[in-house]
Design a protein around this motif. Structure first.
Motif: not given
Length: 255
Positions: A1-30
């Motif tokens: 979000m842009r305000t008069t004083s600048g941009v406010r922004a958050t990126a989120r990355v969550h990594a979890r074991r997927d149960g098949r021997g790998g890693t999944c990313l249930p949260v990946l947004d910016g």
């Protein structure tokens, strides 16, 4: 979000074991200039690349990256290009906050490209890593003071690492115009324009800690009060700095 004083922004990355021997990313947004993208991983490791969707950070911006690695998951995070701190329309400082959490038996390799402090900019960077006792971490930070032929902006960087609730590292460095006197002197950067560090956290260091020592010219290894090691390096430019840190990391991973 842009305000008069600048941009406010958050990126989120969550990594979890997927149960098949790998890693999944249930949260990946910016938001705004922070655009995380999944890229091709290897083995059980997931990979994410942070892509800059717009210029920044600029004066007044408030950017945050939150990364969580769950139990048994493996994640590698990089960036598509260097981050350039630039002056904005406001005289407010910009902030870039990185928040990292890694659970037991989780592993994160945090390896972004350099942060460049362009002339006239004012940026405060904080990186805080909270790790479980059995977590593993490789975290690299590189700062370049000014582009070719220009003086740097003001750059303050604070790095904090906690393991099992106990603080093993809390350091801050401020450089550029308005920074405490002597920042460019022989006791701090000694005229260099590239500075970086690598923090390696691994349970094996609880049994055998690497010795404090110099690695070539410009890099030093310092054991921390926990299963962790800090490498600090100074160099005349970004290319030399990367080489020093890569060589130091290779030595530590062979130990």
């Amino acid at each position: 979000m842009r305000t008069t004083s600048g941009v406010r922004a958050t990126a989120r990355v969550h990594a979890r074991r997927d149960g098949r021997g790998g890693t999944c990313l249930p949260v990946l947004d910016g938001e705004g200039p922070l655009a995380p993208r999944r890229t091709r991983g290897t083995g059980d490791e997931a990979r994410v690349t942070l892509v800059g969707a717009m210029s920044g950070p600029l004066g007044g911006d408030r950017l945050t990256v939150e990364t969580e690695v769950g139990e048994g998951a493996r994640l590698r995070v990089g960036s598509a290009a260097a981050t350039i701190a630039l002056p904005g329309q406001t005289k407010e400082e910009a902030r870039y906050d990185v928040r990292i959490t890694v659970a037991d038996d989780g592993e994160l390799r945090w390896l972004p490209e350099q942060l460049i402090s362009a002339g006239g900019s004012d940026l405060y960077v904080t990186t805080r890593a909270d790790l479980a006792p059995g977590a593993r971490l490789v975290l690299r930070e590189e700062q370049v003071l000014g582009r070719t032929g220009e003086e740097p902006g003001r750059l303050t960087s604070r790095l904090t690492v906690r393991i099992g609730g106990g603080c093993v590292l809390d350091q801050e460095l401020s450089c550029g115009p308005g920074a405490p006197g002597g920042w460019d002197g022989p006791a701090v950067l000694a005229g260099h324009r590239a500075v970086g560090q690598v923090v390696v956290v691994h349970p094996r260091y609880g049994e055998r800690m690497p010795e404090a020592r110099m690695l070539g010219e410009g890099a030093a290894v310092l054991p921390l009060a926990g299963p962790a090691v800090l490498v600090t390096a100074l160099a005349p430019d970004a290319l030399c700095l990367r080489r020093l840190l890569d060589e130091a990391l290779a030595v530590l991973e062979r130990d």
